[in-house]
Design an enzyme around this catalytic site. Structure first.
Site, PDB file in Angstrom:
ATOM      1  N   GLY A   1       0.800  -1.219   0.000  1.00  0.00           N
ATOM      2  CA  GLY A   1       0.000   0.000   0.000  1.00  0.00           C
ATOM      3  C   GLY A   1       0.831   1.267   0.000  1.00  0.00           C
ATOM      4  N   ASN A   2       2.062   1.192   0.545  1.00  0.00           N
ATOM      5  CA  ASN A   2       2.924   2.379   0.578  1.00  0.00           C
ATOM      6  C   ASN A   2       3.334   2.838  -0.808  1.00  0.00           C
ATOM      7  OD1 ASN A   2       5.739   1.100  -0.082  1.00  0.00           O
ATOM      8  ND2 ASN A   2       4.780  -0.264   1.398  1.00  0.00           N
TER       9      ASN A   2
ATOM     10  N   LYS B   1       1.899 -11.247   4.384  1.00  0.00           N
ATOM     11  CA  LYS B   1       2.961 -11.330   3.381  1.00  0.00           C
ATOM     12  C   LYS B   1       3.793 -12.585   3.586  1.00  0.00           C
ATOM     13  CE  LYS B   1       3.427  -6.300   3.032  1.00  0.00           C
ATOM     14  NZ  LYS B   1       2.553  -6.204   1.862  1.00  0.00           N
TER      15      LYS B   1
ATOM     16  N   LYS C   1      -4.460  -9.006  -0.855  1.00  0.00           N
ATOM     17  CA  LYS C   1      -3.678  -8.841  -2.079  1.00  0.00           C
ATOM     18  C   LYS C   1      -2.486  -9.787  -2.145  1.00  0.00           C
ATOM     19  CE  LYS C   1      -0.675  -5.986  -1.627  1.00  0.00           C
ATOM     20  NZ  LYS C   1       0.680  -5.967  -1.058  1.00  0.00           N
TER      21      LYS C   1
ATOM     22  N   LYS D   1      -9.416  -7.169   7.662  1.00  0.00           N
ATOM     23  CA  LYS D   1      -8.703  -6.394   6.652  1.00  0.00           C
ATOM     24  C   LYS D   1      -8.967  -4.901   6.844  1.00  0.00           C
ATOM     25  CE  LYS D   1      -6.568  -5.491   2.716  1.00  0.00           C
ATOM     26  NZ  LYS D   1      -5.125  -5.675   2.556  1.00  0.00           N
TER      27      LYS D   1
END
Length: 414
Positions: free
Chosen positions: A97-98, A355, A294, A210
């Site tokens: 997202g960054n 992740k 994601k 989320k």
């Protein structure tokens, strides 16, 4: 080769018309010599291309029955190859997202354009020579659209599956535009609206986790919860809305994405994990109120597309043990089983743990490698000299000096 064939045809015609010429004269043998020379000149061209008119493009078929994965070595754009730095042929990069919006930034279009430009400058460094798949998050964007929809009272708010589709178009457009500007007019880039199928009975629907949208104070969150029935969870010192995040079972456009890759196209896809859908008892797909993770969707898609490497691009050097403490250590290399068995509690459930879990899942399923690290180090992540590398070849969990991944390594078996 065409010249050689034409020369042979004309030579045969010449022989036919000069068939009465004496065999001891040059007029008799010249056509044969001309045809032989033409064929000798044409055959090397045919052999070098493999077929008439073949062109060498980076998007040629990735694998086939008698095709090996091609690898190349490099130390960066325009530099001499570095021995031992193998670059994978097909790379899937999941942008955190960054890459689109940094923590605390206003969710303006301009801020997102600036951040996407920075991200694509890094992606462009590896795009030449690999089949590149780019996925991205959508947490801030879908949260913003939900707020906008809730503020418009004449109609009910749009559901999350529709908002997810909107964010794929919005963010995909920004990434595609910047990649086209970076890679030039001869490189094709396409954004694929991606639909992901989930299990309608996934327990995640009963346990929203989320985070989406901006951060709120306790008072703001309480008001939104009363008004819309939204649920919130702590994110640092403030609150964010949380929604269900079911496990992806299938990315429906995987075959189409693979076909685009085979033509040399850079593909932007699986934005926000894909539009979440589930099948009813009649087999029909319907959208569901959720946001697919994601990273898990990217790992599943990378597996389906036979990727050689999965890159989880973030704003940190990799995964750390003791993160945020004076004794933090960068995990430089790890076996997936050892990493999750011994250290899963050290990774934040809403950010780094998904992740790690997705990377480990990809490695177990494919036998290939995954790496988690800073987007700014993308070349080093791909060639194996930076980040946290997860591999079946690793023994336990190896750590290095914090920050860079360099220094004296230790090995902890697990």
């Amino acid at each position: 080769m065409v010249i050689a064939v034409l020369s042979l045809v004309f030579s045969i015609l010449f022989i036919w018309y000069s068939r009465d010429t004496s065999r001891t004269s040059w007029g008799y043998w010249a056509p044969f010599l001309l045809a032989a020379a033409a064929l000798l000149c044409g055959l090397p061209v045919y052999r070098s291309t493999g077929r008439p008119g073949a062109a060498s493009t980076h998007g040629a078929a990735h694998r086939g029955a008698a095709m090996e994965v091609t690898m190349r070595t490099a130390s960066g754009p325009g530099t001499a190859p570095t021995p031992g730095a193998a670059w994978a042929r097909r790379v899937a990069v999941a942008l955190g997202g960054n890459a689109l919006l940094r923590r605390g930034e206003a969710m303006t279009s301009e801020n997102q354009r600036v951040n996407v430009a920075v991200a694509c400058a890094q992606l462009a460094k590896i795009a030449a020579g690999v089949d590149l798949i780019v996925s991205h998050g959508n947490g801030p964007q879908i949260g913003l659209l939900a707020l906008e929809g809730a503020a418009y009272k004449p109609v009910p708010p749009y559901p999350l599956d529709v908002l997810g589709a909107e964010t794929q178009g919005m963010v995909g457009y920004l990434i595609e535009l910047e990649l086209r500007n970076r890679l030039g007019p001869t490189q094709s880039v396409a954004t694929v609206l991606t639909i992901t199928e989930v299990d309608p009975s996934d327990p995640a629907f009963d346990a929203p986790s989320k985070p989406i949208g901006p951060q709120y104070s306790d008072a703001e969150a309480a008001e939104l919860e009363r008004e819309h029935g939204w649920r919130f969870a702590r994110d640092g010192g403030r609150l964010r809305r949380v929604v269900p995040s079911p496990v992806p079972r299938r990315v429906l456009e995987a075959d189409q994405i693979g076909a685009l890759l085979a033509t040399g196209c850079v593909v932007v896809c699986a934005g926000g994990g894909g539009v979440p859908t589930a099948r009813g008892t009649d087999g029909a797909l319907t959208g569901v109120e959720a946001v697919v993770d994601k990273d898990q969707a990217s790992a599943l898609l990378a597996q389906d597309l036979d990727a050689d490497l999965l890159v989880m691009a973030t704003d940190t050097a990799g995964e750390f043990l003791g993160f945020g403490t004076a004794d933090q250590q960068l995990i430089s290399r790890a076996h997936p089983d050892a990493l999750l068995k011994r250290y899963s509690a050290q990774f934040a459930a809403g950010s780094m743990l998904p992740k790690v879990a997705a990377a480990c899942s990809f490695v177990r399923a494919t036998g290939r490698e995954a790496v988690i690290g800073a987007l700014a180090d993308i070349e080093a992540l791909v060639d194996g000299s930076a980040g946290t590398r997860i591999s079946l070849d690793a023994s336990g969990v190896s750590t290095a000096a914090a920050g860079t991944g360099h220094g004296t390594s230790t090995n902890e078996e697990g």
